[in-house]
Design a protein around this motif. Structure first.
Motif, short mmCIF file in Angstrom:
data_model
loop_
_atom_site.label_atom_id
_atom_site.label_comp_id
_atom_site.label_asym_id
_atom_site.label_seq_id
_atom_site.Cartn_x
_atom_site.Cartn_y
_atom_site.Cartn_z
N UNK A 45 0.80 -1.22 0.00
CA UNK A 45 0.00 0.00 0.00
C UNK A 45 0.83 1.27 0.00
N UNK A 46 1.85 1.34 0.86
CA UNK A 46 2.58 2.59 1.02
C UNK A 46 3.85 2.70 0.18
N UNK A 48 4.43 0.81 -2.53
CA UNK A 48 4.08 0.54 -3.94
C UNK A 48 5.25 -0.14 -4.63
N UNK B 12 -6.37 2.80 -2.27
CA UNK B 12 -5.75 3.43 -1.12
C UNK B 12 -4.37 3.90 -1.54
N UNK B 13 -4.28 5.12 -2.00
CA UNK B 13 -2.96 5.62 -2.41
C UNK B 13 -2.41 6.56 -1.35
N UNK B 14 -1.10 6.51 -1.12
CA UNK B 14 -0.53 7.36 -0.08
C UNK B 14 -0.74 8.84 -0.40
N UNK B 19 0.56 8.19 -8.70
CA UNK B 19 1.11 6.87 -9.04
C UNK B 19 0.94 6.57 -10.52
#
Lengths: 397, 397
Positions: A45-46, A48, B12-14, B19
């Motif tokens: 998630x963080x 990537x 759920x992207x930081x 991205x």
């Protein structure tokens, strides 16, 4: 001294269940779901894409391989994770056959797990059909090893009977006759005190969802003996086995040593579960685990033979010739197993008449063995297997 | 009408990250970690071995395959999940070559993903060396298809440039010359409006961790055209591809249709993550997704060309000839990409000079595209790529 009360606390078994099927699918380690969730949210998630390096993903197949290596007597840097066991059988066999170009026979036994035989059959076809997959009965293997044999391909512990082959003796004979030996450790790794080094295996493969508790579909492992590491040539030559995967060259160059046995992108979520599962082995030695397995198996056999005279031991009586599984023959074994499962005693059945019970000291002790025996006695005494509901129940694999 | 605001809420992207590397590893779907934890605790943990049937695990490779099939124009029952893409390339190619026993040439292009070429090379060696892997430049493929070709093996969308092959045209030519066509959809599935049926692909394979967001190491898929389903013979003939896996026969009999392309035990934890990820495609059509991808790509190209004159478009300018990725050439692309990543704009780099940016409408919109362009303009304007810290940084894959 190995602490089996401590390992038992690491597993989450349902109330009332006595789980004697860890030889098929090991149970959930208590910490695994949280670890996987953490890996998914914090790493995938963080981080990537950068997690491949930052979170150590790219190195995981070797790191986990080394942890399994310690359980099977393999030196560091000789085991790598990936794919399924069937694919790893193909990979080992193709490499081994190429190292014996003047020979044409793959020798195995009729008790080998069918997928190993099927993969060999597929490889023989792909190689053009000049090779022969020769099957003999397990007890005839030793005599059948002759100068025609290119590769001896065996599963150490029989999936039905639990019969354990003598790896050092059979491998020594294979080598004496100029053949190579591939050992499938599906029912050995994490179960018995197997040692690929003293056993002199040329290749070994295995799965990690049985006694290693890695979870459904956990990746397989492959071991290549150090003396073959730089000569074995993978038929499944994928990019992560390339000497420089990220140079994206057009032609294949095998990576250093065991790296070449990698194929594609490793299943990181499964590997996170598996790594957690392997923690259970940190507190025990395989010698202690083996001793405890024999102790519990002997108790189980004695108990069942006393309580269930209709059942016949299908496993070798000599514990040295047995893996960590005890099987009994009973004509109505299928229905009897259904009755047991309904009463919380979970083993499994293999046609035509084998009732299998995995003995797993990491989470089983005397109390569970005794309780299982008692329930088996009740099922047999009351002929519960004779009920239509059990006879008719659809197969649970 | 597809709702891309809704799909975006599923990821759920930081904070602060734009991205643009979903063509390498798709981001974490918001629901995936909880779903995987639930599968582990409720299915693996509580059902144990019985989950193979009770929780539908054994059927998952087909069930998930059908969901992917809908995104690539494949009819129900023609796609199955398992293994890695490299292994599936081998499987498709071995089957296809066996269907053209009188021919010896595998035709591919030099822009194909190296692992596909390596796997073909390994198969050619295993087949005895009589076959030839013939590579031509991507633009020369059409002319190179002749009566010598057994199999045309191409990746539809080039991993470096994003150039998209014309599947229907090239496949039609292959068929006209008596060859079969295998399409690697690694950069197509979930990214472009690929249709294996109208494209007449004989086999198609792909991975699911890029545009399909299945997670690191998510399993691959294989499609076999209906007319080949009962004749294609898998070289990797594993037990779960057997007609009756649980009969444990000694000899291999291929399963019905696409079932035979299964090999070993499916990676259920990865499959649970992938199934959740595929939910994002339920609310959109591939036609809408493709239109949106082109819209955002055009905006990105126009913006970058205006803001960064030193960058040269490496992707085709015609959107119809492009996948869902935009690449630029820049001599200092490696360092420039490091500078971008430090500023939250995550793309990646492929040697010697390609900066890649994945355009993924499920979680990207105009705001992100414009912000990425602005940051790229700053990096180029201030020559941030000229800093030693970026030039010297170790490769992030």
């Amino acid at each position: 001294m190995s602490d089996f009360a401590a390992t038992r606390a690491l597993f989450d078994l349902p109330e009332g269940v006595i789980y004697l099927d860890g030889n098929s699918l090991g149970p959930l380690p208590r910490a695994a779901a949280a670890r996987v969730a953490e890996m998914m949210t914090e790493e995938w998630g963080k981080m990537l894409i950068t997690a491949w390096n930052k979170a150590g993903w790219m190195a995981a197949p070797r790191r986990v391989g080394d942890r399994i290596g310690r359980l099977i007597g393999a030196p560091e840097g000789t085991v790598v994770m990936g794919d399924t066991l069937s694919v790893k059988v193909y990979q080992a066999l193709a490499s081994a056959l190429e190292m014996r170009p003047d020979r044409r026979v793959i020798l195995s036994d009729s008790g080998n797990f069918p997928s190993d035989l099927y993969m060999a059959e597929g490889l023989v076809r792909t190689l053009g059909g000049a090779h022969e997959l020769r099957l003999v009965a397990p007890e005839e293997v030793e005599d059948a090893i002759d100068e025609e044999v290119a590769v001896l391909m065996l599963t150490e512990v029989d999936y039905r009977t639990g019969r354990r082959h003598d790896m050092p003796a059979l491998t020594a004979k294979a080598h004496a006759k100029g053949a190579l030996a591939i050992w499938d450790l599906a029912h050995s790794a994490g179960a018995v005190d197997v040692d690929v080094t003293s056993g002199a295996a040329d290749f070994a493969v295995g799965c990690t969802y049985k006694f290693l508790n890695g979870g459904p579909g956990a990746p397989a492992f492959i071991y290549v003996a150090p003396q073959h590491a730089e000569t074995a040539r993978p038929a499944l030559s994928g990019w992560l086995g390339h000497a420089a995967p990220f140079d994206f060259e057009t032609g294949y160059r095998p990576g250093a040593g065991i790296e070449r046995m990698r194929v594609g992108t490793p299943p990181m979520i499964q590997l996170a579960a598996l790594e957690t599962a392997l923690d259970a082995f940190e507190g025990v030695t395989m010698e202690d685990l083996r001793a405890r397995s024999i102790e519990l198996s002997e108790r189980f056999i004695a108990g069942v033979e006393a309580a269930c005279p209709a059942l016949t031991l299908a496993s070798p009586r000599d514990p040295a010739r047995r893996g960590s599984q005890v099987s009994f023959r009973f004509e109505e074994g299928y229905a009897a197993m259904q009755a047991l499962i309904d009463r919380g005693v979970i083993g499994d059945f293999r046609a035509p008449d084998i009732m299998r019970f995995g003995i797993t000291p990491l989470y089983l002790g005397e109390a569970e063995i005794d309780r299982a025996v008692a329930v088996m006695g009740e099922v047999m005494e009351a002929r519960l297997w004779d009920r239509a509901e059990y006879r008719a129940r659809a197969a649970v694999t």
